[in-house]
Design a protein around this motif. Structure first.
Motif, PDB file in Angstrom:
ATOM      1  N   LEU A  84      38.481  80.301  38.822  1.00  0.00           N
ATOM      2  CA  LEU A  84      39.429  79.650  39.732  1.00  0.00           C
ATOM      3  C   LEU A  84      39.752  78.233  39.265  1.00  0.00           C
ATOM      4  O   LEU A  84      40.900  77.790  39.329  1.00  0.00           O
ATOM      5  N   SER A  85      38.718  77.524  38.776  1.00  0.00           N
ATOM      6  CA  SER A  85      38.960  76.154  38.315  1.00  0.00           C
ATOM      7  C   SER A  85      39.945  76.138  37.160  1.00  0.00           C
ATOM      8  O   SER A  85      40.812  75.257  37.089  1.00  0.00           O
ATOM      9  N   CYS A  86      39.816  77.088  36.247  1.00  0.00           N
ATOM     10  CA  CYS A  86      40.731  77.138  35.104  1.00  0.00           C
ATOM     11  C   CYS A  86      42.167  77.347  35.584  1.00  0.00           C
ATOM     12  O   CYS A  86      43.085  76.650  35.157  1.00  0.00           O
ATOM     13  N   VAL A  87      42.355  78.298  36.501  1.00  0.00           N
ATOM     14  CA  VAL A  87      43.709  78.543  37.019  1.00  0.00           C
ATOM     15  C   VAL A  87      44.227  77.288  37.723  1.00  0.00           C
ATOM     16  O   VAL A  87      45.385  76.887  37.555  1.00  0.00           O
ATOM     17  N   ALA A  88      43.350  76.653  38.510  1.00  0.00           N
ATOM     18  CA  ALA A  88      43.763  75.447  39.231  1.00  0.00           C
ATOM     19  C   ALA A  88      44.169  74.345  38.253  1.00  0.00           C
ATOM     20  O   ALA A  88      45.118  73.602  38.502  1.00  0.00           O
ATOM     21  N   LEU A  89      43.454  74.261  37.127  1.00  0.00           N
ATOM     22  CA  LEU A  89      43.779  73.231  36.131  1.00  0.00           C
ATOM     23  C   LEU A  89      45.136  73.499  35.492  1.00  0.00           C
ATOM     24  O   LEU A  89      45.922  72.564  35.280  1.00  0.00           O
ATOM     25  N   VAL A  90      45.406  74.753  35.211  1.00  0.00           N
ATOM     26  CA  VAL A  90      46.723  75.103  34.663  1.00  0.00           C
ATOM     27  C   VAL A  90      47.810  74.673  35.656  1.00  0.00           C
ATOM     28  O   VAL A  90      48.827  74.080  35.292  1.00  0.00           O
TER      29      VAL A  90
END
Lengths: 425, 325
Positions: free
Chosen positions: A48-54
């Motif tokens: 989820l953090s990766c998607v949020a960062l994108v």
């Protein structure tokens, strides 16, 4: 989890000094619960953090270069962001379908799981606020909307009403959940005086958030597609389909992943609610379509475009037919007798409802309001990559919030942790 | 839970760690905490990197702009300061020396506009003049005027086209330019959540470009497609910039805010005519003071067959259309 209610301390009286000491402890424990867990938990949070960062990166680019990075135009001036916003207001309101059985009908199973719905409201409203900010051309001027500091065009602008009801609903649910969790943490019976009145206010308030959001659109005389008295009732009905659908899935995940006891009654009640709301929604849809197409004329132009396209322009057709078919199929599936015992059928129905309503309240409602434009120009809209990234990022951020809220709430409610832990055993 | 945990609860809260970790993982610098610390650091760094483009945003650099209050709350001195700042910014960003004025409405004036559909030929010179006068973004070719080519025999906009591209006038067509109707009852003003747009005493609906938050609710509310959004920072070559600018009208707009037709208030409030009227080769446009009984526009309203657009919506436009015979 309420089976250990008897072990809770009743009528505890504390001085203010007690809370100064124990409230930070409660917060510290919450942080601890948020940062430790199984490998599945870590993997989920990292994903989820990766998607949020994108999403964060896409938003930063949009702020730098301007909204030109979106596919919106002066003709279709709201797009994917406002579409998601509208749906999420419904998801937030949908949680109330747990609150009403729990507190008004004293449904015991529901009472034990109602916090799942209340926490969903918090996460959904957080996403709503993020979507609104993503849609602003000047997010740096957000403070202009804050009453007293900025200029708040209340009561004339429906958007100011929306700001009030959404933030009010957020505060109500933060208070209710925060209070109940803290009391459980202390191992005490919550004092009804401190939360039951707020629960009842929140029931009315949940209705208001989606009604006011519908009024944003249906109050505009220049947009015939939205300008219908049926808009707010349909908003509520679809919210009461999509909310329970999402919660039923979440309850099953919780049952599988945690020690929380999820009574069969909760899922059964939510399913029964969905069975009815989805049919009411279909009746209203039929009523709207009849009025549009039987009357015909320019009032029906947007609906005609939405369902059948216009001279080769048909960007919305795949969306709306996916939605309509999903909802009709789900309605049929839900008619299966004893469906709450056929979890696979129920899950498929829930997913279809969630997707169907997400489209219906989003791409299928916001975009055709703009096509054709008020001067009858035909400009289509297909979301840009930046818009998809920002939207995915906000959903990921919302799921992070929801996961963490559940991560704190479930062990406390299951009596696995708290200030009294150990002393009672 | 062991007795050990019971005792320690309340001091360091180490008691809440699952018992399996209780033994060798105690203390701040155990493997788990170090991993978490590394993860958190990585996360923060990644977030900073993801958000980095925002620091390249030019508009965000001015603290004065950020703290600037609403136009109607600015004192004379504050407004003078703001104007100086805006002129400097235009010099820096566009290389042009501009003169931004704040022309106030005149007493006893209420502007009205009328357009003769019998003689408009659809040449779009009004739209072009608007584009130049109002320092519109050159790339998008923006203008506050949309000219509709309508089929004779129908007043329905559904039969109209704004994207015609052939010699005009066509024999079976008539032409209807549409711009802000400066409504008496403007839906765009009602919906604005921050009062960034309002109706001036002379009837002109204006936008405070430095207060608008860019939510575009007004654009959704307007039934006449009169409002425009600055999807990016407007691009205008230095030599093409109209340097005579009004604070509430044609100064170069910032990125991310709404804009609209102001009946060229920087001209009309000084007694000049709107740029679109001056550009019209057929004399189809009539502009004037509705409160002056001797004005040409009053004569038109009294003697011609006049109508307004979308009258059924109750917006009460101050922009009128009429036919000669």
């Amino acid at each position: 989890m309420s089976s250990d209610d008897s072990s809770l301390i009743k009528n505890a009286n504390h001085s203010a000094g007690f809370h100064v000491n124990s409230y930070p402890k409660f917060l510290r424990m919450a942080v601890r619960l948020c940062t430790s867990g199984s490998w599945t938990f870590y993997a989920w949070m990292i994903f989820l953090s990766c998607v949020a960062l994108v999403g964060a990166n896409a938003w930063a680019l949009q702020v730098r270069d301007g909204m030109i990075r979106t596919a919106m135009t002066d003709h279709v001036s709201w797009g994917l962001y406002i579409a998601n916003f509208t749906f999420l207001v419904g998801l937030a309101a949908g949680g109330v379908m747990m609150v009403i059985p729990a507190y008004i009908y004293k449904d015991k199973d529901m009472h034990d799981t109602v916090i799942i719905g209340e926490l969903l409201a918090i996460a959904s409203i957080a996403m709503c606020l993020m979507f609104v900010i993503a849609d602003l051309g000047r997010p740096d001027r957000f403070w202009h909307m804050i009453p007293l500091i900025g200029k708040f065009n209340w009561p004339i602008s429906m958007l100011t009403w929306d700001v009030i009801v959404l933030n009010g609903y957020l505060l109500l649910n933060l208070h209710i959940c925060g209070y109940l969790l803290y009391k459980r943490f202390l191992g005490e019976v919550p004092n009804p005086k401190w939360y039951v009145p707020f629960v009842f206010i929140s029931i009315a308030w949940a209705i208001s958030i989606h009604t006011v959001t519908a009024f944003l659109y249906c109050g505009l005389g220049g947009r015939p597609f939205w300008n219908t008295a049926l808009l707010a009732p349909r908003f509520l009905t679809t919210a009461f389909c999509a909310g329970p659908a999402f919660i039923i899935i979440v309850l099953q995940i919780i049952r599988r992943m945690t020690h929380m006891v999820v009574g069969a009654g909760s899922i059964r009640t939510l399913t029964n609610i969905m069975r009815i709301t989805i049919l009411i929604n279909l009746v209203m849809l039929a009523s709207e379509l009849f009025t549009e197409f039987y009357t015909g004329g320019s009032h029906a132009t947007a609906a005609r475009y939405l369902y059948f396209g216009h001279h080769g322009l048909n960007a919305l057709q795949p969306w709306i037919w996916t939605s309509t078919i999903s909802i009709v199929v789900a309605a049929v599936l839900l008619m299966r007798p004893n469906i709450h015992e056929h979890m696979k059928t129920l899950d498929v129905a829930c997913i279809l409802i969630f997707v169907g309503i997400w489209i219906e309240k989003g791409m299928g409602l916001i975009i055709p309001g703009f096509i054709p434009s008020t001067l009858h120009e035909w400009i289509e809209y297909i979301p840009s990559a930046i818009e998809w990234k920002v939207s995915a990022g906000i959903w990921a951020a919302g799921l992070i919030i929801y996961t963490l809220l559940l991560k704190v709430a479930i062990p406390i409610f299951a009596g696995q942790t708290g200030a009294q832990q150990g002393k009672n055993q | 839970m062991s007795g050990h945990h019971k005792e320690s609860c309340g001091s360091h809260c180490g008691c809440h760690t699952p018992p399996s970790n209780g033994g060798n993982d105690e203390g701040l610098f155990n493997r788990r905490n170090l991993l978490k610390g590394a993860g958190a650091t990585l996360g923060v760094a990644a977030f900073a990197k993801a958000m980095a483009p925002i620091t390249e945003w030019k508009e965000s650099t001015s603290v004065d702009e950020f703290l600037q209050t609403h136009y109607r709350e600015l004192s004379k001195d504050q407004l003078a300061e703001v104007i100086t700042r805006l002129e400097e910014e235009t010099k820096n960003d566009y290389g042009a020396e501009v003169n931004i004025s704040d022309v106030r409405p005149q007493k006893g004036v209420k502007f009205g506009y009328a357009l003769n559909l019998s003689i408009c030929v659809g040449c779009r010179r009004c739209a072009k003049a608007c584009h130049e006068e109002n320092n519109h973004d050159r790339t998008s070719g923006n203008s506050y005027i949309t000219v509709l080519e309508m089929s004779k025999g129908s007043m329905d906009m559904e039969q109209g086209h704004a994207d015609y591209n052939h010699p005009v006038p066509q024999p079976d067509k008539f032409y209807m330019p549409v711009q802000c109707q400066q409504c008496e009852n403007p839906p765009c003003v009602d919906v604005c959540p921050v009062e960034a747009t309002w109706k001036e005493p002379d009837g002109i609906v204006v936008v405070d470009y430095n207060w608008c938050i860019g939510c575009r609710y007004c654009e959704a509310a307007c039934p006449y497609h009169a409002r425009r959004f600055n999807w990016t920072k407007p691009e205008v070559p230095k030599e093409e910039i109209n340097i005579e600018q009004g604070y509430l009208s044609n100064r170069i707009r910032p990125q991310g805010v709404m804009e609209k037709c102001t009946f060229c208030l920087h001209r009309t409030r000084k007694g000049k005519l709107p740029a679109c009227l001056e550009a019209c080769p057929t004399g189809a446009r009539v502009f004037g003071n509705l409160l002056d009984p001797t004005s040409e526009i009053r004569t038109v309203l009294a003697n011609k067959r006049v109508f307004v657009l979308k009258e059924e919506l109750g917006t009460k436009p101050n922009f009128f259309y009429f036919f000669d015979e």
